[in-house]
Each structure stands twice: as C-alpha cells, then as structure tokens.
Design a protein around this motif. Structure first.
Motif, mmCIF file in Angstrom:
data_model
loop_
_atom_site.group_PDB
_atom_site.id
_atom_site.type_symbol
_atom_site.label_atom_id
_atom_site.label_comp_id
_atom_site.label_asym_id
_atom_site.label_seq_id
_atom_site.Cartn_x
_atom_site.Cartn_y
_atom_site.Cartn_z
ATOM 1 N N GLU A 184 0.822 -1.206 0.000
ATOM 2 C CA GLU A 184 0.000 0.000 0.000
ATOM 3 C C GLU A 184 0.856 1.256 0.000
ATOM 4 O O GLU A 184 0.420 2.299 -0.495
ATOM 5 N N ALA A 185 2.042 1.166 0.581
ATOM 6 C CA ALA A 185 2.946 2.319 0.609
ATOM 7 C C ALA A 185 4.373 1.816 0.572
ATOM 8 O O ALA A 185 4.798 1.027 1.418
ATOM 9 N N VAL A 186 5.082 2.217 -0.449
ATOM 10 C CA VAL A 186 6.514 1.915 -0.556
ATOM 11 C C VAL A 186 7.257 3.243 -0.655
ATOM 12 O O VAL A 186 6.706 4.252 -1.120
ATOM 13 N N GLU A 187 8.480 3.244 -0.222
ATOM 14 C CA GLU A 187 9.271 4.469 -0.228
ATOM 15 C C GLU A 187 10.485 4.301 -1.123
ATOM 16 O O GLU A 187 11.244 3.329 -0.999
ATOM 17 N N VAL A 188 10.636 5.242 -2.023
ATOM 18 C CA VAL A 188 11.818 5.310 -2.888
ATOM 19 C C VAL A 188 12.661 6.465 -2.351
ATOM 20 O O VAL A 188 12.396 7.647 -2.629
ATOM 21 N N SER A 189 13.645 6.124 -1.536
ATOM 22 C CA SER A 189 14.411 7.150 -0.815
ATOM 23 C C SER A 189 15.772 7.441 -1.419
ATOM 24 O O SER A 189 16.386 8.463 -1.098
ATOM 25 N N GLN A 190 16.278 6.544 -2.267
ATOM 26 C CA GLN A 190 17.595 6.765 -2.848
ATOM 27 C C GLN A 190 17.526 7.924 -3.843
ATOM 28 O O GLN A 190 16.619 7.981 -4.678
ATOM 29 N N LEU A 191 18.487 8.848 -3.769
ATOM 30 C CA LEU A 191 18.495 10.028 -4.622
ATOM 31 C C LEU A 191 19.590 9.939 -5.663
ATOM 32 O O LEU A 191 20.618 9.283 -5.468
ATOM 33 N N HIS A 192 19.333 10.614 -6.753
ATOM 34 C CA HIS A 192 20.314 10.700 -7.837
ATOM 35 C C HIS A 192 20.943 12.083 -7.798
ATOM 36 O O HIS A 192 20.245 13.102 -7.690
ATOM 37 N N ALA A 193 22.251 12.111 -7.873
ATOM 38 C CA ALA A 193 22.942 13.409 -7.827
ATOM 39 C C ALA A 193 22.547 14.245 -9.031
ATOM 40 O O ALA A 193 22.570 13.761 -10.168
ATOM 41 N N PRO A 194 22.162 15.501 -8.804
ATOM 42 C CA PRO A 194 21.763 16.338 -9.947
ATOM 43 C C PRO A 194 22.936 16.571 -10.884
ATOM 44 O O PRO A 194 24.097 16.653 -10.473
ATOM 45 N N ILE A 195 22.609 16.685 -12.139
ATOM 46 C CA ILE A 195 23.636 16.889 -13.156
ATOM 47 C C ILE A 195 24.041 18.361 -13.162
ATOM 48 O O ILE A 195 23.205 19.256 -13.142
ATOM 49 N N LYS A 196 25.323 18.603 -13.129
ATOM 50 C CA LYS A 196 25.830 19.958 -13.150
ATOM 51 C C LYS A 196 25.787 20.484 -14.576
ATOM 52 O O LYS A 196 26.361 19.882 -15.496
ATOM 53 N N LEU A 197 25.131 21.617 -14.756
ATOM 54 C CA LEU A 197 24.989 22.210 -16.078
ATOM 55 C C LEU A 197 26.124 23.188 -16.340
ATOM 56 O O LEU A 197 26.381 24.095 -15.549
ATOM 57 N N ASP A 198 26.839 22.986 -17.415
ATOM 58 C CA ASP A 198 27.954 23.852 -17.761
ATOM 59 C C ASP A 198 27.558 24.942 -18.755
ATOM 60 O O ASP A 198 28.161 26.037 -18.770
ATOM 61 N N HIS A 199 26.588 24.667 -19.605
ATOM 62 C CA HIS A 199 26.259 25.613 -20.669
ATOM 63 C C HIS A 199 24.790 26.072 -20.629
ATOM 64 O O HIS A 199 24.510 27.201 -21.009
ATOM 65 N N ALA A 200 23.888 25.214 -20.185
ATOM 66 C CA ALA A 200 22.477 25.584 -20.201
ATOM 67 C C ALA A 200 22.115 26.443 -18.995
ATOM 68 O O ALA A 200 22.674 26.283 -17.911
ATOM 69 N N ARG A 201 21.156 27.338 -19.203
ATOM 70 C CA ARG A 201 20.655 28.186 -18.105
ATOM 71 C C ARG A 201 19.180 28.433 -18.369
ATOM 72 O O ARG A 201 18.730 28.468 -19.533
ATOM 73 N N PRO A 202 18.392 28.622 -17.320
ATOM 74 C CA PRO A 202 16.952 28.840 -17.504
ATOM 75 C C PRO A 202 16.679 30.171 -18.188
ATOM 76 O O PRO A 202 17.436 31.132 -18.058
ATOM 77 N N VAL A 203 15.582 30.198 -18.922
ATOM 78 C CA VAL A 203 15.174 31.413 -19.623
ATOM 79 C C VAL A 203 14.271 32.211 -18.717
ATOM 80 O O VAL A 203 13.274 31.695 -18.203
ATOM 81 N N SER A 204 14.590 33.495 -18.487
ATOM 82 C CA SER A 204 13.800 34.341 -17.611
ATOM 83 C C SER A 204 12.613 34.918 -18.360
ATOM 84 O O SER A 204 12.626 35.027 -19.588
#
Length: 309
Positions: free
Chosen positions: A289-309
């Motif tokens: 009824e309830a399972v937990e997925v607790s393992q995290l994946h390290a976020p990828i470091k962005l070298d060139h992309a940036r969000p558009v404002s």
C-alpha cells in the motif's frame, strides 16, 4: 449498183421502216382519251426512275503543309470508352485484392491468437487503467488552466502549479524522495548462473510502460541506485554495474505506481517473469500500500544551459 446500194454502203437496199398505216385503219383514234400513237405502248415495261440519294455532308478538306506529317485518323469514341473501362476494372480488381490481403494479415495476429483468455482479460484491464490515468491527467491540466485564467487568483494558482510541477520533475529526475502504493519485485538468478542485465532492463521498461513513477534497485548488501531515464545496466562478473555502482544478486526493485497494472505488465506471456522462470530463475511480486523510494540521484551539473527568464 443502184443508188440504194450506194446509200447504205452494204450493197443491199435500205430496209423499209414501219410506216403509219394508210386508209381507214391508219386514221387516228377518234376517242378523246386515246393515247398519242407516238407514245409508247402502255404494255411496254417502264423503267423506274432512280431514287434521289440524300446529299452526303461535306467534309472540309484538311490543309496540309509541305513539312507537316499526315494526321492520324481519330479513334472512335466507343473504342476509347472500352479501353478506359477495361483499365478502371483492372485497377479496381487490384485495389480489392490489396484490401483483402491487408485485412487477413491484420486480423490474424499469432501472438494474440495463442494468448489465453485470462491473459487477454489482464491486457484489457491494463489498457483500461492507462486510459483512466490519462483522462485524470487531462482533467487535472484543464483544471489548472481554468485556475490560471481566473483573474485575481491566477497569480496564486500559478505559483501552486509551478511548485507542483517542480516536485513532479524532481521525482522523475530522482532528486526528491517519493512514497506511494507500489510493488516490490525480487529477482533470483538460476543456480550456478547470473541474471543478465538485459532481463533487469526489460523489467524496468515494462514497469515504465505500465505507469511507474519512481523506482530504485537494490542488491543483496542493501546498497541501492535510483533508476531514472539515463540509468544504464552493464553485466559484470558476479553481478551488475548500475550507473557506475556494482550490485550483486538477488536484486530487488522498489517501484511506485498502480500495483495491479504493473503486475499485469510483468506477467504477460513471454514477458519478463516468464523469461526468467524459463531460464531457471524466479521472480517474486509483492503488493504494498505504501513503498518508499528514498535513494536520490545526484543532480547533473549544467555547464552551458541556463533557464530562460
């Protein structure tokens, strides 16, 4: 030789022609309606007058120059129509033959023909569950759209929608933990053999296709790896390498989603469970009824992309 002989040139006298009788018998007939003696006798055959022929339509002559080639005679309209009708009939026959072959090919699916009735029911249930899930997503998006357009409350609704979308993307990217109903899938290798990475990858793909929203895989020592879109599996001596981390069997996949739908996807004839069991291994499915997925994946470091404002 007499004069008569000379006149005829034959030496014989000219024969005397019939003259009109003289005397009372030679007088003209006194009856008023008597025919003229000079006319032909009424008993003589009268030649019929030739019938008048209708004038033929005049065809204007075709002027041909000295350098032009003689023009071909026009093809009769009946011959043109007969050729076109034959061509149309041939094309219709080919079209009908193609349709019949296509219908026979699509209507006889060997996979479905060999599937049991219970499996077909499970497949139908799986499709119904996917349809319900997609309809719910559509309704949620339409509700969000209405809230965003509701005037004064639009700014607050937009902020809530952005927060919700960020949480969903964080779960999909593996940067946020998740909890919910799901399955525990345990894979045991055949005796004396190792479970190949292809079997684990097939299981992950089947679970994703059945609507899995988050999952992680753990080895026998308890070390786990978050499974995301970029996760890879490689065979290694005595175990697997998942995203650069080495795991040893048996393996347990913890997945969040609709348990019934995911169970049906894994148990399809010829699917993951059947393939592992045919090789001598075993797969255990446990609903939670309830399972937990607790393992995290390290976020990828962005070298060139940036969000558009």
């Amino acid at each position: 030789m007499s004069e008569e002989h000379r006149e005829t040139g034959t030496g014989w006298p000219r024969p005397a022609g019939p003259g009109r009788p003289t005397g009372p018998a030679g007088e003209p007939d006194p009856r008023p309606d008597a025919p003229d003696p000079d006319e032909l006798s009424p008993l003589a055959p009268v030649e019929p007058e030739p019938a008048e022929r209708e004038p033929e339509p005049e065809v204007p002559p075709v002027e041909e120059s000295a350098g032009d080639e003689p023009q071909a005679k026009p093809v009769p309209a009946s011959r043109r129509w007969s050729s076109a009708g034959a061509m149309i009939a041939v094309l219709l026959a080919l079209l009908g033959f193609t349709l019949v072959v296509q219908l026979k090919t699509t209507s006889t699916d060997p996979t479905l023909a060999a599937t049991r009735e219970e499996d077909l029911v499970r497949i139908s249930s799986d499709l119904d569950s996917r349809e319900r899930r997609l309809r719910q997503d559509i309704e949620a998006l339409e509700e969000s759209q209405r809230q965003l357009r509701s005037g004064a409350q639009g700014r607050e609704a937009a902020l809530e929608e952005a927060t919700r979308r960020a949480d969903e993307l964080g779960i999909l990217a593996g940067t946020l933990p998740a909890v919910g109903p799901g399955l525990l899938v345990r894979f045991e290798a055949p005796p004396g053999k190792e479970l190949s990475s292809a079997r684990i990858l097939d299981a992950v793909q089947e679970l994703r296709g059945a609507g899995a929203e988050a999952m992680q895989i753990a080895g026998s020592d308890g070390s786990a790896v978050r499974v995301i879109a970029s996760t890879y599996f490689v065979d290694a001596g005595g175990g697997l390498v998942v995203d650069g981390r080495r795991l040893s069997g048996p393996y347990t996949i913890t997945v969040i989603g609709d348990p019934a739908t995911m169970r049906t996807a894994l148990n399809i004839p010829g699917g993951v469970v059947a393939s592992v069991r045919d090789d001598g291994g075993n797969v255990t499915l446990e609903d939670r009824e309830a399972v937990e997925v607790s393992q995290l994946h390290a976020p990828i470091k962005l070298d060139h992309a940036r969000p558009v404002s």
